[in-house]
Write an enzyme that holds these catalytic residues in place. Structure first.
Site, PDB file in Angstrom:
ATOM      1  CG  LEU C 234      -6.572   8.442 -15.065  1.00 27.08           C
ATOM      2  CD1 LEU C 234      -5.901   7.112 -14.807  1.00 27.08           C
ATOM      3  CD2 LEU C 234      -7.919   8.247 -15.746  1.00 27.08           C
ATOM      4  CG  ASP C 235      -3.739   9.487 -17.365  1.00 20.03           C
ATOM      5  OD1 ASP C 235      -3.071   8.502 -17.014  1.00 20.03           O
ATOM      6  OD2 ASP C 235      -4.713   9.408 -18.128  1.00 20.03           O
ATOM      7  CD  GLN C 236      -4.264  15.448 -13.984  1.00 15.38           C
ATOM      8  OE1 GLN C 236      -3.613  16.468 -13.838  1.00 15.38           O
ATOM      9  NE2 GLN C 236      -4.990  15.206 -15.056  1.00 15.38           N
TER      10      GLN C 236
END
Lengths: 291, 291, 291, 291
Positions: C234-236
């Site tokens: 997530l969000d990486q």
């Protein structure tokens, strides 16, 4: 500037099919390892009916088993066949930067800070000023400080002296670091794209004197600074770099002057760096800046 | 705009000792709970020999047990004694925004997007255009679309009609959202600080037509947009908001037009918002913007 | 996107001497007129022991007297010999963009505004949403609106359906325009560097939910948004574009949300444009963006 | 800082009706001419159940016919009745700034440049360093340079010595101008909101060591710097000011370090200036900055 030693080839010529192939093949044939390449095709226009191509190659020096003079000799015929303006510089040969200042010190401090720390990897053979104020600071750095007073009466002689000094120390580029004198036309003409000025407005707004007062009067919400090559027309030369900062109604002219200094020194140092790394190519009155 | 209902008092007057005390005491005596205060003292200058003071108070409506008309009546004597220009607005009364457009849609999309989501909490009694192109989009939002063609021959009649429509719908502010017509002087004079334009350059650079072409010709490294009140002098009115975006040699005029649109819509919506929230006070040809 | 029709060759491969020469010579031999070139040499690192070279060429289609399939066939052996990852796209073939939204409309308005004006020159075969709210707006533009509800119970089925739809319409890229659902890992894995998300913080700050609340709590002075490729973490994923805007103590979380929307839509549209113009090359978890 | 001499009253207290009226009336009764006013009402929250009010008044010193001690005495009862945290400073009393540095010089050059030109109108009783490198530069400015080596073995003694020196010279504020040591908790506790650090990342991203390496690894498209008050928790104190600059794939860690320096010195000098002008009020772990 901790990069390994490299040659920087910059060139421009009329655009045509096969240009990149020819130059890149030349580099490859000599074993050149390319570190960075920048290319720009300017569409046809009044200055270049068939378009003009701009290129810059950084090549690792140790990948080419030739002296630079030899490399230049071998490149010359290709360059000629392509009608190129070109040069090859060597990162091991430091450029020689002559700084002109008046009394304001913020740009000078900034430049010498970068020079002292090694970030600005150049020779500064001298600083020239029309005032004595900054002598101590410059000399503390071990840099000769030359006082060339400029008065309404001695302008031709003063600028002849500046030109003589610039030649004597072998200057590559002259930096007007808030030098509050307008250079005479013949000096501007003598060094095209070699004299860099920082103007304290976001050009073309607020040409000439007291731009922060002009900005305050007009009530703009951002103020800026412009780094440009000096030409005969005041504040009209090719723009290298610009930036702005936000102001509002609560800011006085003095506040704007203060904010402006931060922009001026940043913009000047960026523009100068682009110039020193051969990232700026001039096309008419505009610049190509390969960042 | 989810704030609780509030009154906004904006005022300006000659500066003197005790001003804030007097106004704040008036508010306190009526039980007013202040949500936000903005004050600015403009130093003495040609427009205001003793300086001029600008103020803006947001006061929770439910903290004052008076009708707004009553509040205004009670404030009037104080305001008069202080030689104030002043107004008190009520956040529960939505302002009426008339939008003028031509064919370009980016600013209109942006404004209606904000209106549709509730961010722009206003009435839009109509959109007026000199072209039919955007009718469908406007009408889909349930907003009347009025086509007022403007030709070289009918300009006086056309703008008289626009003025009539603006009055008929009770417009508070007229927004030129890339409306490609120059308003006649009498219309500008009729609504001082009530007509908002977005100009597609960083004024005062590139006044007039085709500013992106002008910017490209000059080789600037940043382009911008300016939101300003319309006055009789083209692109010379008080600036409300400005912003810029970076460009370089590789950007064509078309690229600049495209980047510029993003700045235009952002700057227009910010400037309009400041206006709608009574954050903009005019002083001569400049603005105080209490952000 | 008014440029003449062009082919865009993007490629990456292990760095070595002569790369540019070989590729540029191939282009020249086929008569290719280069409109724009972008090159980047990534120094040796864990991912690429001898360094990796990235390149992008825009070539005028009418300068090459071959069908694109033929051009690809001829290029393949060279590409193979250089161990290239490569593709050649044709500006005449519009990319197919599937947009996923929830209830928030600002990014959708912005994208459809650009599409409607022709600035965003793509096919949008459908918009998929887990809510019905934006159906009318999408359908007004003549774009199919597909409602795929997502509940805690039906997630696997819902995302299988989304994947089926994406395949059915021949989607090239999936844009999460403030789509408030976390995609399952298998979907992320299925489309590497083909799913673009806009996250409402300046990553890596404020990963996960309610980033503006987190930003307000921490008291930062700038807030931002990040456009990135979606990966399983997530969000990486690899960051394509970011930007920020200034806030201060007077801004509430609601204000930040509002400012943030302006950054979100700008950053998403820029990042998407870079992707669509084949300007983004992925290297490990980072991007090369040839602007 | 060419403003006429003025007193600056800063205060915070529980919010209530009539606050501004009371304070402004106090000022008016003593003839105080207000040059600048900044007010902020913080809505109710965990730290302040009924909300908290922050205020700052600049008052012309010559408009109040009292000694400052007398003015403070007269204000004290009102302040007590309102449960205020407050202070009144006098622009004629220069603040005493103690600068701590290690080997990097860019922030020090920048601060001393501003001090030398008079822009930074403070006393600098000494510069303290754990290295000898910058002695010459500091001493050239006529400022004492104190070498306090810090080693793994002598940390408690070294920081006790620094504290003793700070007290001895009557320091008002301690500036960590890229001082590469972590202060011990007791020193942080001793001077709340009086120790200012510049951290070379956009906090809360990249806490701790080598933030530019972290930024490069993550592939962010902007890097930044943060000026904050030092607290016991590393890089977690109240943020005063931040800014960012754009980077891209072609920038190495060294490039980022170089760009970062420009942001660091600008952000530090702005944050310090806000502090020196009593524009920063602390509320929990956040700041109100009245620019």
């Amino acid at each position: 500037m901790s990069k390994e030693r490299h040659y920087t080839l910059t060139a421009s010529c009329p655009d045509r099919v096969g240009l990149v192939a020819k130059v890149a093949s030349f580099i490859a044939e000599h074993g050149g390892w390319i570190l960075e390449t920048n290319l720009h095709a300017e569409p046809p226009g009044p200055l270049a009916p068939s378009g003009r191509f701009f290129m810059r190659f950084e090549i690792r020096a140790d990948s080419i088993p030739l002296l630079l003079t030899e490399l230049r000799e071998r490149f010359a015929p290709l360059a000629e066949s392509l009608e190129m303006d070109w040069r090859i510089s060597d990162s091991a040969v430091k450029k020689r930067v002559v700084i002109l200042v008046s009394r304001q010190e913020h740009c000078l401090y900034d430049l010498l800070s970068r020079w002292h720390s090694g970030e600005l990897d150049v020779e500064i053979p001298c600083v020239i000023s029309n005032h004595e104020d900054l002598r101590g600071f410059v000399e503390w750095h071990g840099i000769p400080f030359l006082h060339v007073p400029v008065t309404p009466d001695n302008r031709p002689a003063a600028f002849a002296e500046i030109r003589r000094l610039f030649e004597e120390v072998g200057g590559d580029v002259m930096v007007l670091a808030r030098y509050m004198q307008i250079l005479p036309p013949e000096l501007c003409r003598a060094y095209p794209a070699r004299i860099i000025n920082i103007h304290h407005s976001f050009l073309p707004s607020f040409v000439g004197a007291r731009p922060y007062h002009q900005a305050w009067e007009r009530g703009v919400k951002l103020i800026g600074a412009t780094c440009h090559y000096v030409t005969e027309e005041l504040d009209q030369g090719p723009i290298i770099e610009q930036d702005v900062i936000r102001v509002d109604h609560s800011d006085t002219v003095d506040d704007m002057v203060r904010y402006g200094k931060d922009i001026e020194k940043t913009v000047l140092s960026r523009g100068l760096r682009y110039h020193l790394e051969d990232r700026v190519l001039v096309h008419g009155n505009k610049t190509i800046v390969f960042r």
